[in-house]
Design a protein around this motif. Sequence first.
Motif, PDB file in Angstrom:
ATOM      1  N   PHE A  54     -31.460  39.248 -25.739  1.00  0.00           N
ATOM      2  CA  PHE A  54     -32.591  38.954 -24.844  1.00  0.00           C
ATOM      3  C   PHE A  54     -32.669  40.029 -23.750  1.00  0.00           C
ATOM      4  N   ASP A  55     -33.917  40.354 -23.364  1.00  0.00           N
ATOM      5  CA  ASP A  55     -34.028  41.214 -22.162  1.00  0.00           C
ATOM      6  C   ASP A  55     -33.663  40.362 -20.955  1.00  0.00           C
ATOM      7  N   PHE A  56     -33.386  40.978 -19.834  1.00  0.00           N
ATOM      8  CA  PHE A  56     -32.885  40.259 -18.668  1.00  0.00           C
ATOM      9  C   PHE A  56     -33.835  39.175 -18.166  1.00  0.00           C
ATOM     10  N   PRO A  57     -35.171  39.400 -18.065  1.00  0.00           N
ATOM     11  CA  PRO A  57     -36.047  38.321 -17.608  1.00  0.00           C
ATOM     12  C   PRO A  57     -35.981  37.109 -18.535  1.00  0.00           C
ATOM     13  N   CYS A  58     -35.984  37.340 -19.863  1.00  0.00           N
ATOM     14  CA  CYS A  58     -35.950  36.217 -20.799  1.00  0.00           C
ATOM     15  C   CYS A  58     -34.566  35.564 -20.834  1.00  0.00           C
ATOM     16  N   ALA A  59     -33.533  36.360 -20.521  1.00  0.00           N
ATOM     17  CA  ALA A  59     -32.178  35.813 -20.527  1.00  0.00           C
ATOM     18  C   ALA A  59     -31.933  34.963 -19.283  1.00  0.00           C
ATOM     19  N   GLY A  60     -32.810  35.125 -18.224  1.00  0.00           N
ATOM     20  CA  GLY A  60     -32.650  34.332 -17.003  1.00  0.00           C
ATOM     21  C   GLY A  60     -31.532  34.841 -16.127  1.00  0.00           C
ATOM     22  N   ILE A  61     -31.218  36.130 -16.232  1.00  0.00           N
ATOM     23  CA  ILE A  61     -30.173  36.735 -15.417  1.00  0.00           C
ATOM     24  C   ILE A  61     -30.610  38.135 -15.034  1.00  0.00           C
ATOM     25  N   SER A  62     -30.230  38.529 -13.815  1.00  0.00           N
ATOM     26  CA  SER A  62     -30.599  39.883 -13.393  1.00  0.00           C
ATOM     27  C   SER A  62     -29.639  40.890 -14.003  1.00  0.00           C
ATOM     28  N   GLU A  63     -30.075  42.128 -14.001  1.00  0.00           N
ATOM     29  CA  GLU A  63     -29.225  43.177 -14.551  1.00  0.00           C
ATOM     30  C   GLU A  63     -27.928  43.296 -13.750  1.00  0.00           C
TER      31      GLU A  63
ATOM     32  N   ARG B 214     -24.040  42.662 -15.003  1.00  0.00           N
ATOM     33  CA  ARG B 214     -22.977  43.652 -14.849  1.00  0.00           C
ATOM     34  C   ARG B 214     -21.741  43.012 -14.181  1.00  0.00           C
ATOM     35  N   LYS B 215     -22.003  42.078 -13.248  1.00  0.00           N
ATOM     36  CA  LYS B 215     -20.896  41.441 -12.538  1.00  0.00           C
ATOM     37  C   LYS B 215     -20.045  40.535 -13.454  1.00  0.00           C
ATOM     38  N   LEU B 216     -20.625  40.093 -14.577  1.00  0.00           N
ATOM     39  CA  LEU B 216     -19.869  39.203 -15.478  1.00  0.00           C
ATOM     40  C   LEU B 216     -18.633  39.900 -16.051  1.00  0.00           C
ATOM     41  N   GLY B 217     -18.720  41.180 -16.215  1.00  0.00           N
ATOM     42  CA  GLY B 217     -17.567  41.917 -16.737  1.00  0.00           C
ATOM     43  C   GLY B 217     -17.165  41.407 -18.131  1.00  0.00           C
ATOM     44  N   GLU B 218     -15.867  40.959 -18.265  1.00  0.00           N
ATOM     45  CA  GLU B 218     -15.358  40.486 -19.544  1.00  0.00           C
ATOM     46  C   GLU B 218     -15.975  39.155 -19.951  1.00  0.00           C
ATOM     47  N   ARG B 219     -16.586  38.456 -18.995  1.00  0.00           N
ATOM     48  CA  ARG B 219     -17.173  37.149 -19.309  1.00  0.00           C
ATOM     49  C   ARG B 219     -18.489  37.270 -20.060  1.00  0.00           C
TER      50      ARG B 219
ATOM     51  N   ILE C  46     -20.904  26.958 -17.045  1.00  0.00           N
ATOM     52  CA  ILE C  46     -21.380  26.491 -15.727  1.00  0.00           C
ATOM     53  C   ILE C  46     -21.187  27.593 -14.688  1.00  0.00           C
ATOM     54  N   MET C  47     -20.034  28.248 -14.775  1.00  0.00           N
ATOM     55  CA  MET C  47     -19.758  29.330 -13.824  1.00  0.00           C
ATOM     56  C   MET C  47     -20.765  30.475 -13.986  1.00  0.00           C
ATOM     57  N   ILE C  48     -21.066  30.739 -15.261  1.00  0.00           N
ATOM     58  CA  ILE C  48     -22.038  31.827 -15.508  1.00  0.00           C
ATOM     59  C   ILE C  48     -23.399  31.450 -14.948  1.00  0.00           C
ATOM     60  N   GLU C  49     -23.796  30.170 -15.146  1.00  0.00           N
ATOM     61  CA  GLU C  49     -25.101  29.710 -14.655  1.00  0.00           C
ATOM     62  C   GLU C  49     -25.131  29.749 -13.134  1.00  0.00           C
ATOM     63  N   LEU C  50     -23.958  29.296 -12.542  1.00  0.00           N
ATOM     64  CA  LEU C  50     -23.905  29.343 -11.075  1.00  0.00           C
ATOM     65  C   LEU C  50     -23.989  30.781 -10.562  1.00  0.00           C
ATOM     66  N   GLN C  51     -23.327  31.664 -11.251  1.00  0.00           N
ATOM     67  CA  GLN C  51     -23.397  33.075 -10.860  1.00  0.00           C
ATOM     68  C   GLN C  51     -24.813  33.631 -11.006  1.00  0.00           C
ATOM     69  N   ARG C  52     -25.479  33.148 -12.113  1.00  0.00           N
ATOM     70  CA  ARG C  52     -26.868  33.595 -12.314  1.00  0.00           C
ATOM     71  C   ARG C  52     -27.749  33.107 -11.180  1.00  0.00           C
ATOM     72  N   LEU C  53     -27.565  31.816 -10.814  1.00  0.00           N
ATOM     73  CA  LEU C  53     -28.355  31.261  -9.705  1.00  0.00           C
ATOM     74  C   LEU C  53     -28.005  31.949  -8.397  1.00  0.00           C
ATOM     75  N   SER C  54     -26.719  32.247  -8.222  1.00  0.00           N
ATOM     76  CA  SER C  54     -26.287  32.943  -7.011  1.00  0.00           C
ATOM     77  C   SER C  54     -26.949  34.326  -6.920  1.00  0.00           C
ATOM     78  N   ALA C  55     -27.031  34.987  -8.084  1.00  0.00           N
ATOM     79  CA  ALA C  55     -27.681  36.315  -8.103  1.00  0.00           C
ATOM     80  C   ALA C  55     -29.146  36.205  -7.710  1.00  0.00           C
ATOM     81  N   LYS C  56     -29.787  35.153  -8.226  1.00  0.00           N
ATOM     82  CA  LYS C  56     -31.197  34.952  -7.857  1.00  0.00           C
ATOM     83  C   LYS C  56     -31.323  34.627  -6.375  1.00  0.00           C
ATOM     84  N   MET C  57     -30.367  33.836  -5.871  1.00  0.00           N
ATOM     85  CA  MET C  57     -30.422  33.493  -4.452  1.00  0.00           C
ATOM     86  C   MET C  57     -30.196  34.721  -3.583  1.00  0.00           C
ATOM     87  N   GLU C  58     -29.380  35.631  -4.075  1.00  0.00           N
ATOM     88  CA  GLU C  58     -29.166  36.873  -3.324  1.00  0.00           C
ATOM     89  C   GLU C  58     -30.470  37.667  -3.175  1.00  0.00           C
ATOM     90  N   ALA C  59     -31.285  37.565  -4.196  1.00  0.00           N
ATOM     91  CA  ALA C  59     -32.567  38.300  -4.132  1.00  0.00           C
ATOM     92  C   ALA C  59     -33.614  37.571  -3.304  1.00  0.00           C
TER      93      ALA C  59
END
Length: 322
Positions: free
Chosen positions: A24-33, A37-42, A74-87
């Motif tokens: 998925f591209d990033f908009p469709c994946a629901g996560i910023s670029e 990148r911050k997910l690393g090995e995850r 859940i952690m990934i989703e929270l991180q995704r939401l956190s990334a959106k909140m950062e923006a």
Amino acid sequence: MFTCKRCDSEARDGATCAACRAKFDFPCAGISEAGWRKLGERKSTWKCQNCKSTPVASPQTGNLKASPGNSESIMIELQRLSAKMEALPALMESVKAIQTELAELKTIRQEVSQMKSSFESYGQEIRALAGRVSDIEVEIESVKKTREAIVNLQDRIIQLENRQSESEQRSRMNNIEIKGVPISKDEDLFAIIAKIGDKIDFHIQREQINYIARVPTRNDKLNKNIICSVHNSYLKNDFIAAAKKCKKLYASDLGLQGGNRVYINDHLTLENKLLLNKTKAQAKDRNFEHVWVRGCKIFVRKNTTSPKHCIKTEQDLKKFLF
């Protein structure tokens, strides 16, 4: 390059689902670029929305416990939401900037509306001025025609005045003007002409005289000049030429009292007398040696070797003496 599973659009980079392996591209994946990148090995445990919504059966009986995979999701989703909140703060700043720009645009719109009204008012004034200019142009054309008519009339008047002056002067072609002879009681003008003839050695017979009389002058009404009209201009010219040769003639030479000098000339019109005075004055200023009248015409000559010029009008003065 790959094709996004959700929007079928080509993308250079994006996220890969750990469950279904779809890209998925990033908009469709629901996560910023940046979040990706911050997910690393995850990244290897990231799942798409479809795979996340699929329930996971638990074989355990009794107590339900969250599996490690769900915790990671859940952690990934929270991180995704956190990334959106950062923006979000930057987004809010962008919204505020947009609001400010909209306010400015509103102000500009009002100013443009006012300018439009002003332009419409100016347009009306310009149209009114254009109409006035058109009227003025018509008036100018009329004035030009009137001016041309006036110039033509002035030229015509000058021509008529010149013709009248020439006609008046022509009527005096045979006249002799004698100036400086004192007035005496019971004087005999024919006898005075005879005495002048004796002095200048040129006689005019009584029968050759059409009339003889005293006329008032413009500046001295007490001392009237003698006007003697003879039969033809040849006789007049010869009489005046003989008087010029005599050089000086005084009243005493005629048996009259007084030391007045007597002048014998052509009988010029008032206009030609004034023109003669102007000619003499300008000739003196410009060192012309000779100014004379013959046949009721005014002549000038620079010197004895230069050509002579006939002065008929003031334009001739400007032409020959300037």
